[in-house]
Design an enzyme around this catalytic site. Structure first.
Site, mmCIF file in Angstrom:
data_model
loop_
_atom_site.group_PDB
_atom_site.id
_atom_site.type_symbol
_atom_site.label_atom_id
_atom_site.label_comp_id
_atom_site.label_asym_id
_atom_site.label_seq_id
_atom_site.Cartn_x
_atom_site.Cartn_y
_atom_site.Cartn_z
ATOM 1 N N ARG A 178 0.859 -1.186 0.000
ATOM 2 C CA ARG A 178 0.000 0.000 0.000
ATOM 3 C C ARG A 178 0.892 1.232 0.000
ATOM 4 O O ARG A 178 2.007 1.222 0.522
ATOM 5 C CB ARG A 178 -0.897 0.017 1.242
ATOM 6 C CG ARG A 178 -1.857 1.207 1.256
ATOM 7 C CD ARG A 178 -2.514 1.447 2.609
ATOM 8 N NE ARG A 178 -3.402 2.609 2.521
ATOM 9 C CZ ARG A 178 -4.016 3.176 3.548
ATOM 10 N NH1 ARG A 178 -3.821 2.704 4.775
ATOM 11 N NH2 ARG A 178 -4.796 4.233 3.380
ATOM 12 N N HIS A 179 0.377 2.303 -0.577
ATOM 13 C CA HIS A 179 1.095 3.575 -0.558
ATOM 14 C C HIS A 179 1.261 4.085 0.869
ATOM 15 O O HIS A 179 0.635 3.584 1.811
ATOM 16 C CB HIS A 179 0.333 4.614 -1.393
ATOM 17 C CG HIS A 179 -1.085 4.812 -0.928
ATOM 18 N ND1 HIS A 179 -1.413 5.511 0.215
ATOM 19 C CD2 HIS A 179 -2.261 4.366 -1.437
ATOM 20 C CE1 HIS A 179 -2.710 5.513 0.388
ATOM 21 N NE2 HIS A 179 -3.257 4.815 -0.600
ATOM 22 N N ARG B 43 -1.135 9.832 3.149
ATOM 23 C CA ARG B 43 -1.587 10.757 2.105
ATOM 24 C C ARG B 43 -2.513 11.804 2.695
ATOM 25 O O ARG B 43 -2.868 11.754 3.877
ATOM 26 C CB ARG B 43 -2.333 9.981 1.013
ATOM 27 C CG ARG B 43 -3.467 9.120 1.550
ATOM 28 C CD ARG B 43 -4.452 8.737 0.481
ATOM 29 N NE ARG B 43 -5.415 7.738 0.937
ATOM 30 C CZ ARG B 43 -6.435 7.967 1.733
ATOM 31 N NH1 ARG B 43 -6.635 9.181 2.231
ATOM 32 N NH2 ARG B 43 -7.279 6.993 2.069
ATOM 33 N N ARG C 49 -0.023 8.860 -5.663
ATOM 34 C CA ARG C 49 0.442 8.366 -4.364
ATOM 35 C C ARG C 49 1.106 6.993 -4.466
ATOM 36 O O ARG C 49 2.047 6.705 -3.735
ATOM 37 C CB ARG C 49 -0.701 8.342 -3.350
ATOM 38 C CG ARG C 49 -1.902 7.495 -3.737
ATOM 39 C CD ARG C 49 -3.034 7.663 -2.719
ATOM 40 N NE ARG C 49 -4.246 6.924 -3.080
ATOM 41 C CZ ARG C 49 -5.186 7.375 -3.889
ATOM 42 N NH1 ARG C 49 -5.052 8.562 -4.457
ATOM 43 N NH2 ARG C 49 -6.269 6.651 -4.133
ATOM 44 N N HIS D 91 -2.955 -0.231 -3.160
ATOM 45 C CA HIS D 91 -3.778 0.435 -2.152
ATOM 46 C C HIS D 91 -4.154 -0.512 -1.023
ATOM 47 O O HIS D 91 -3.968 -1.734 -1.124
ATOM 48 C CB HIS D 91 -5.052 0.976 -2.810
ATOM 49 C CG HIS D 91 -4.787 1.828 -4.003
ATOM 50 N ND1 HIS D 91 -4.683 3.206 -3.939
ATOM 51 C CD2 HIS D 91 -4.577 1.505 -5.304
ATOM 52 C CE1 HIS D 91 -4.431 3.685 -5.151
ATOM 53 N NE2 HIS D 91 -4.364 2.672 -5.992
ATOM 54 N N ASP D 92 -4.741 0.053 0.047
ATOM 55 C CA ASP D 92 -5.216 -0.778 1.156
ATOM 56 C C ASP D 92 -6.303 -1.735 0.698
ATOM 57 O O ASP D 92 -6.364 -2.886 1.131
ATOM 58 C CB ASP D 92 -5.709 0.078 2.325
ATOM 59 C CG ASP D 92 -6.722 1.141 1.917
ATOM 60 O OD1 ASP D 92 -7.002 1.299 0.709
ATOM 61 O OD2 ASP D 92 -7.234 1.841 2.818
#
Length: 443
Positions: free
Chosen positions: A27-28, A31, A99, A281-282
């Protein structure tokens, strides 16, 4: 003596097992909020978030540098860090979001120990968001899944309603503390709690009430946020986990399994890459975890810069591969191998059997992409009605002709031939639709 022999044998087995491929899905980092809150007292603005919504922050970049250093240390005996970057060793793919792209850059700058993080000597590949069916979840390109979410089928179960009731007071308290008039439920609480977390983990917490930053209320809301994400991909009871996963996270598992069987090779090279990265991503990690049936009890939302690691090992003595699966979520580093595979060590064949129920054979078919539209069905019905009338008239003409001819011909095979020609039914257009196997756009 036996003890010494046992130690020698143990070390010899360990020496024969060598890591030969790693696939990471992460995940990023931290943010800015996905939307600026207009009804709460948090006070989101471009003054706080100058790059706008959903953008990686400096804290987010540092989170991924830290993950990059962690991975560099973990794979220090595997990846050729003593050499300059070579494209044959690594392939990086990201979703088409700033992101995730910047997280990949930040992470790999630390992973490869680049002295100037902004000067990154490796490419990060991506696809347009609307065509990315591998890393973007929930994937609304799936017609059937989109209908399930639109009709709120998951929210209609008894288990979901119980959760909503369980956390109702916490949602009301959260809104009250934020001077927010919105009525929050498990289905929409993330729209404001996400803003709270963004302030918390980017050190802009002055306007956030202390009760929402730590303590019992924050812990319960964090738990609720995790359950809300989990129920994007399964019902609370778990009865529809396999069905939904075949339209979502199972697609990613299918790709991962293929990569573990036969890792990607950069063109011009015969050997496969050592390190394959998916920056996402999550919800990507959540979809994968649900499909893997891992971490389902007390499910937690994947934290910023969390990562799933799929490590392939080669045993020179048996000439076979095995897989280990690790999950780094915030400060927790968990071995998921036995949980998702059934046992450890886990062979590729065992992993395939464990994941087979959630990997779609035909993604388009399971998403109902090949179902005819109502308009098409009406057109088909109209044509069928016309054809039926034509066939009836044809039969009437034929029978009349046959009677009038007084059966001048005594050859029954001629009648059989005519009957055969007229008895050819109209093909059911939708019963033999050619398979259109979903091809993951992974490389």
């Amino acid at each position: 003596m036996r003890f010494i022999i046992g130690i020698v044998l143990c070390f010899s087995v360990l020496a024969e097992k060598k890591l030969d491929f790693v696939l990471a899905v992460w995940r990023h980092g931290a943010r800015s909020p996905m939307t600026f809150s207009k009804t709460s007292s948090i006070g989101d603005s471009f003054e706080i978030w100058p790059d706008g919504t959903g953008q990686l922050t400096e804290n987010g970049k540092e989170m991924h540098r830290e993950l990059g250093r962690f991975l560099r240390n973990r794979y220090k005996d595997f990846y050729p860090f003593d050499k300059e970057y070579r494209r044959k060793d690594i392939y990086v793919r990201s979703t088409d979001r700033d992101r995730t792209l910047l997280s990949a850059v930040s992470n790999l700058g630390a992973f490869l120990n680049v002295s100037t993080p902004g000067n990154v000597p490796f490419p990060v590949h991506t696809l347009p968001t609307e065509t990315d069916n591998l890393l973007r979840y929930p994937n609304m390109n799936c017609k059937r899944f989109s209908e399930i979410l639109k009709n709120k089928e998951i929210q209609q179960t008894a288990g979901y309603k119980d959760l909503d009731e369980k956390y109702a007071d916490d949602f009301r308290k959260m809104a009250e503390l934020l001077n927010d008039t919105t009525e929050y439920t498990l289905d929409n609480m993330w729209t404001i709690f996400d803003n709270v977390d963004c302030h918390k983990y980017n050190n802009f917490s002055e306007t956030v009430p202390a009760e929402l930053l730590s303590g019992p209320l924050y812990e319960r809301l964090t738990k609720a946020a995790g359950l809300a994400m989990q129920t994007l991909f399964t019902d609370v009871e778990g009865n529809r986990r396999i069905e939904l996963s075949r339209m979502q996270g199972g697609v990613l598992l299918g790709d991962i399994l293929e990569q573990l069987r036969s890792p990607l090779k950069q063109y011009d090279f015969d050997e496969h890459v050592k390190y394959l990265v998916y920056s996402a991503h999550d919800t990507t990690l959540a979809a994968a975890l649900v499909a893997m049936n891992a971490q389902q009890q007390n499910f937690k939302q994947p934290f910023y810069a969390s990562a799933l690691l799929f490590e392939r090992y080669y045993d020179d003595s048996t000439k076979t591969h095995s897989v280990e699966i690790w999950y780094k979520n915030n400060n927790e580093f968990t071995d998921l191998t036995a949980e998702t595979c059934g046992e450890k060590p886990c062979s590729l064949e065992q992993l395939e059997q464990a994941w087979l129920p959630v990997i779609p054979l035909n993604w388009d078919a399971e998403c109902h992409h090949m179902d005819p539209s109502p308009e098409h069905l009406q057109a088909v019905q109209t044509k069928s009605n016309i054809l039926a009338v034509v066939l009836a008239l044809s039969w009437a003409i034929f029978i009349s002709y046959f009677i009038l001819s007084k059966r001048s011909s005594k050859h029954p095979e001629r009648l059989a031939l005519v009957e055969q020609e007229f008895s050819m039914g109209v093909d059911d257009k939708w019963s033999n639709v050619p398979a259109s196997n979903f091809v993951n756009p992974s490389i």
